[in-house]
Scaffold this motif. Structure first.
Motif, PDB file in Angstrom:
ATOM      1  N   ILE A  91      -8.517  -9.572  26.173  1.00 30.19           N
ATOM      2  CA  ILE A  91      -8.689 -10.837  26.898  1.00 30.19           C
ATOM      3  C   ILE A  91      -8.977 -11.969  25.922  1.00 30.19           C
ATOM      4  O   ILE A  91      -8.418 -13.064  26.037  1.00 30.19           O
ATOM      5  N   TRP A  92      -9.842 -11.710  24.929  1.00 28.07           N
ATOM      6  CA  TRP A  92     -10.169 -12.747  23.951  1.00 28.07           C
ATOM      7  C   TRP A  92      -8.923 -13.158  23.176  1.00 28.07           C
ATOM      8  O   TRP A  92      -8.677 -14.351  22.970  1.00 28.07           O
ATOM      9  N   VAL A  93      -8.118 -12.190  22.745  1.00 31.26           N
ATOM     10  CA  VAL A  93      -6.901 -12.490  21.975  1.00 31.26           C
ATOM     11  C   VAL A  93      -5.939 -13.331  22.807  1.00 31.26           C
ATOM     12  O   VAL A  93      -5.389 -14.329  22.316  1.00 31.26           O
ATOM     13  N   LYS A  94      -5.736 -12.967  24.056  1.00 28.69           N
ATOM     14  CA  LYS A  94      -4.826 -13.739  24.912  1.00 28.69           C
ATOM     15  C   LYS A  94      -5.309 -15.182  25.068  1.00 28.69           C
ATOM     16  O   LYS A  94      -4.519 -16.125  24.988  1.00 28.69           O
ATOM     17  N   LEU A 102      -4.759 -17.091  21.721  1.00 32.92           N
ATOM     18  CA  LEU A 102      -3.356 -17.471  21.531  1.00 32.92           C
ATOM     19  C   LEU A 102      -2.983 -18.663  22.406  1.00 32.92           C
ATOM     20  O   LEU A 102      -2.231 -19.544  21.977  1.00 32.92           O
ATOM     21  N   ARG A 103      -3.525 -18.709  23.609  1.00 31.59           N
ATOM     22  CA  ARG A 103      -3.272 -19.870  24.487  1.00 31.59           C
ATOM     23  C   ARG A 103      -3.891 -21.136  23.902  1.00 31.59           C
ATOM     24  O   ARG A 103      -3.310 -22.216  23.967  1.00 31.59           O
ATOM     25  N   ARG A 104      -5.113 -21.013  23.357  1.00 37.37           N
ATOM     26  CA  ARG A 104      -5.782 -22.160  22.729  1.00 37.37           C
ATOM     27  C   ARG A 104      -4.934 -22.683  21.569  1.00 37.37           C
ATOM     28  O   ARG A 104      -4.743 -23.887  21.419  1.00 37.37           O
ATOM     29  N   CYS A 105      -4.410 -21.779  20.765  1.00 39.87           N
ATOM     30  CA  CYS A 105      -3.571 -22.179  19.631  1.00 39.87           C
ATOM     31  C   CYS A 105      -2.296 -22.856  20.122  1.00 39.87           C
ATOM     32  O   CYS A 105      -1.914 -23.918  19.619  1.00 39.87           O
ATOM     33  N   ALA A 106      -1.635 -22.263  21.110  1.00 42.85           N
ATOM     34  CA  ALA A 106      -0.394 -22.828  21.640  1.00 42.85           C
ATOM     35  C   ALA A 106      -0.625 -24.208  22.239  1.00 42.85           C
ATOM     36  O   ALA A 106       0.194 -25.117  22.063  1.00 42.85           O
TER      37      ALA A 106
END
Length: 114
Positions: A7-10, A13-17
């Motif tokens: 969940i943290w990784v997903k 990745l959204r924060r980065c995108a």
């Protein structure tokens, strides 16, 4: 209680995108509690690696906190890859997340320990 690694990784990745950076999961670790390593690659192909802060530092036992693995910050991509390869050989549950960000921003904010 700490979020599951997947969940943290997903979310990361959204924060980065959302900030215009591309990111991929280069190595998928244990969904629940795998350690997460973040590699940020700048446009000049220099890389920084961030790993979980040692347990017992501040609130690292409850919240995810990060430390830079290289004193210089950014090193050659091959040096960063060698470190990540060693980590993966020690821990088969490790996650490796790679972010390509022109300026080298890591999007870890207050989670990064100095």
């Amino acid at each position: 209680m700490r979020l599951k690694s997947e969940i943290w990784v997903k979310a990361y990745l959204r924060r980065c995108a959302a900030n215009g950076a591309g990111g991929v999961v280069a190595r998928h670790g244990d969904d629940d509690a795998g350690a997460i390593f973040i590699k940020v690659v700048r446009a000049d192909q220099m890389a920084a690696v961030f790993s979980p802060a040692p347990a017992g530092l501040d609130d690292a036992d409850y919240e995810r906190r990060w430390v830079s693995r290289f004193d210089a910050g950014f090193v050659s991509d091959s040096e960063a890859e060698a470190l990540l390869k060693r980590e993966a050989s020690f821990d088969e549950d490790v996650w490796i997340v790679e972010i390509e960000e022109r300026e080298g921003r890591n999007f870890l904010g207050d989670e990064l320990m100095e």
